[in-house]
Design a protein around this motif. Structure first.
Motif, short mmCIF file in Angstrom:
data_model
loop_
_atom_site.label_atom_id
_atom_site.label_comp_id
_atom_site.label_asym_id
_atom_site.label_seq_id
_atom_site.Cartn_x
_atom_site.Cartn_y
_atom_site.Cartn_z
N CYS A 92 -32.81 -16.78 37.06
CA CYS A 92 -32.60 -17.96 37.90
C CYS A 92 -33.61 -19.05 37.58
CB CYS A 92 -32.66 -17.60 39.38
SG CYS A 92 -31.19 -16.75 39.96
N ARG A 93 -34.86 -18.68 37.46
CA ARG A 93 -35.89 -19.69 37.16
C ARG A 93 -35.60 -20.35 35.81
NH1 ARG A 93 -40.93 -19.70 37.06
NH2 ARG A 93 -41.25 -21.29 38.63
N GLU A 94 -35.20 -19.56 34.84
CA GLU A 94 -34.89 -20.11 33.51
C GLU A 94 -33.70 -21.07 33.59
OE1 GLU A 94 -33.01 -18.17 29.57
OE2 GLU A 94 -34.93 -17.30 30.17
N GLN A 95 -32.66 -20.69 34.31
CA GLN A 95 -31.47 -21.53 34.42
C GLN A 95 -31.74 -22.79 35.25
OE1 GLN A 95 -28.86 -21.25 32.65
NE2 GLN A 95 -27.39 -22.61 33.64
N ILE A 96 -32.45 -22.64 36.35
CA ILE A 96 -32.79 -23.81 37.18
C ILE A 96 -33.63 -24.79 36.37
CG2 ILE A 96 -34.09 -24.60 39.19
CD1 ILE A 96 -33.23 -21.91 40.56
N GLU A 97 -34.59 -24.29 35.62
CA GLU A 97 -35.41 -25.17 34.79
C GLU A 97 -34.57 -25.90 33.75
OE1 GLU A 97 -39.22 -25.14 31.73
OE2 GLU A 97 -38.82 -23.35 32.93
N ALA A 98 -33.64 -25.18 33.11
CA ALA A 98 -32.80 -25.78 32.08
C ALA A 98 -31.88 -26.85 32.65
CB ALA A 98 -31.98 -24.69 31.38
N VAL A 99 -31.38 -26.64 33.85
CA VAL A 99 -30.42 -27.57 34.45
C VAL A 99 -31.10 -28.71 35.19
CG1 VAL A 99 -28.54 -27.78 36.14
CG2 VAL A 99 -28.61 -25.80 34.61
N TYR A 100 -32.11 -28.39 35.98
CA TYR A 100 -32.71 -29.40 36.86
C TYR A 100 -34.17 -29.75 36.53
CZ TYR A 100 -28.73 -28.19 39.87
OH TYR A 100 -27.48 -27.96 40.37
N GLY A 101 -34.86 -28.89 35.82
CA GLY A 101 -36.26 -29.13 35.50
C GLY A 101 -37.18 -28.19 36.27
N ASP A 102 -38.37 -27.97 35.71
CA ASP A 102 -39.29 -27.00 36.31
C ASP A 102 -40.01 -27.52 37.55
OD1 ASP A 102 -40.96 -28.78 34.95
OD2 ASP A 102 -42.32 -27.22 34.24
N ARG A 103 -39.89 -28.81 37.82
CA ARG A 103 -40.51 -29.37 39.02
C ARG A 103 -39.46 -29.96 39.97
NH1 ARG A 103 -46.20 -30.21 37.99
NH2 ARG A 103 -46.60 -29.68 35.83
N SER A 104 -38.24 -29.50 39.81
CA SER A 104 -37.14 -30.01 40.62
C SER A 104 -37.17 -29.45 42.04
CB SER A 104 -35.81 -29.62 39.97
OG SER A 104 -35.67 -28.21 39.95
N LEU A 105 -36.47 -30.13 42.91
CA LEU A 105 -36.33 -29.64 44.28
C LEU A 105 -35.69 -28.26 44.30
CD1 LEU A 105 -36.59 -30.09 47.32
CD2 LEU A 105 -34.41 -31.32 47.25
N GLU A 106 -34.74 -28.04 43.39
CA GLU A 106 -34.07 -26.74 43.31
C GLU A 106 -35.06 -25.63 42.95
OE1 GLU A 106 -31.12 -29.96 42.80
OE2 GLU A 106 -33.04 -29.54 41.83
N MET A 107 -35.96 -25.92 42.00
CA MET A 107 -36.95 -24.91 41.60
C MET A 107 -37.93 -24.65 42.74
SD MET A 107 -37.89 -22.83 39.16
CE MET A 107 -37.52 -23.43 37.51
N LEU A 108 -38.37 -25.71 43.39
CA LEU A 108 -39.29 -25.55 44.51
C LEU A 108 -38.63 -24.74 45.63
CD1 LEU A 108 -40.80 -29.13 44.62
CD2 LEU A 108 -41.93 -27.06 43.81
N SER A 109 -37.38 -25.03 45.91
CA SER A 109 -36.66 -24.31 46.96
C SER A 109 -36.47 -22.85 46.58
CB SER A 109 -35.29 -24.94 47.20
OG SER A 109 -35.43 -26.24 47.71
N PHE A 110 -36.14 -22.59 45.33
CA PHE A 110 -35.96 -21.21 44.87
C PHE A 110 -37.26 -20.44 44.97
CE2 PHE A 110 -35.91 -17.88 41.61
CZ PHE A 110 -34.84 -17.14 42.06
N ASP A 111 -38.33 -21.01 44.44
CA ASP A 111 -39.63 -20.33 44.47
C ASP A 111 -40.07 -20.03 45.89
OD1 ASP A 111 -39.75 -20.33 41.71
OD2 ASP A 111 -41.26 -21.93 41.57
N ARG A 112 -39.85 -20.96 46.78
CA ARG A 112 -40.21 -20.76 48.19
C ARG A 112 -39.36 -19.63 48.79
NH1 ARG A 112 -38.65 -25.33 50.39
NH2 ARG A 112 -40.27 -26.48 49.31
N ALA A 113 -38.06 -19.65 48.50
CA ALA A 113 -37.15 -18.66 49.08
C ALA A 113 -37.46 -17.24 48.62
CB ALA A 113 -35.70 -19.01 48.75
N VAL A 114 -37.81 -17.09 47.35
CA VAL A 114 -38.07 -15.75 46.82
C VAL A 114 -39.52 -15.30 47.00
CG1 VAL A 114 -36.17 -15.88 45.17
CG2 VAL A 114 -38.48 -16.46 44.41
#
Length: 116
Positions: A92-114
């Motif tokens: 998930c982290r690899e795909q989120i980074e590829a699609v939205y970036g490693d500092r994206s809201l999606e990555m921050l939300s994912f990291d917080r959730a997990v």
């Protein structure tokens, strides 16, 4: 300990462009590959991904390769059930980074959730 979970309003896994996934034939059966390719829209996104709601329109009926389950990941990638959590988080982290970036809201939300 971090625990994998899918987060709402992400959809990074719905970016299906086969050019970004050259090894599809390694883990999908010929039938699954045909289904996968039929789901790819002209923009590379799954035709069932609603960009407005950022949700899957066939979530309850989505194919097995769209599900994060021990059986699916064992069959597709040879990942034992006891390694699924860490493997899924990394995927998930690899795909989120590829699609939205490693500092994206999606990555921050994912990291917080997990719990990262």
């Amino acid at each position: 300990m971090a625990t994998w979970q899918c987060i709402k309003n992400c959809g990074a896994c719905c970016q299906l462009d086969p050019n970004d996934r050259p090894d599809l034939e390694d883990y999908l059966t010929p039938e699954e590959l045909m289904l996968y390719l039929s789901m790819v829209g002209e923009d590379g996104w799954c035709i069932h991904f609603d960009h407005t709601t950022r949700e899957c329109s066939i979530y309850e009926k989505r194919p097995s390769f769209c599900r994060v389950t021990p059986d699916t990941f064992e069959q597709m990638f040879g990942v034992p059930a006891d390694e699924l959590n860490d493997f899924a988080i990394d995927c998930c982290r690899e795909q989120i980074e590829a699609v939205y970036g490693d500092r994206s809201l999606e990555m921050l939300s994912f990291d917080r959730a997990v719990g990262i």
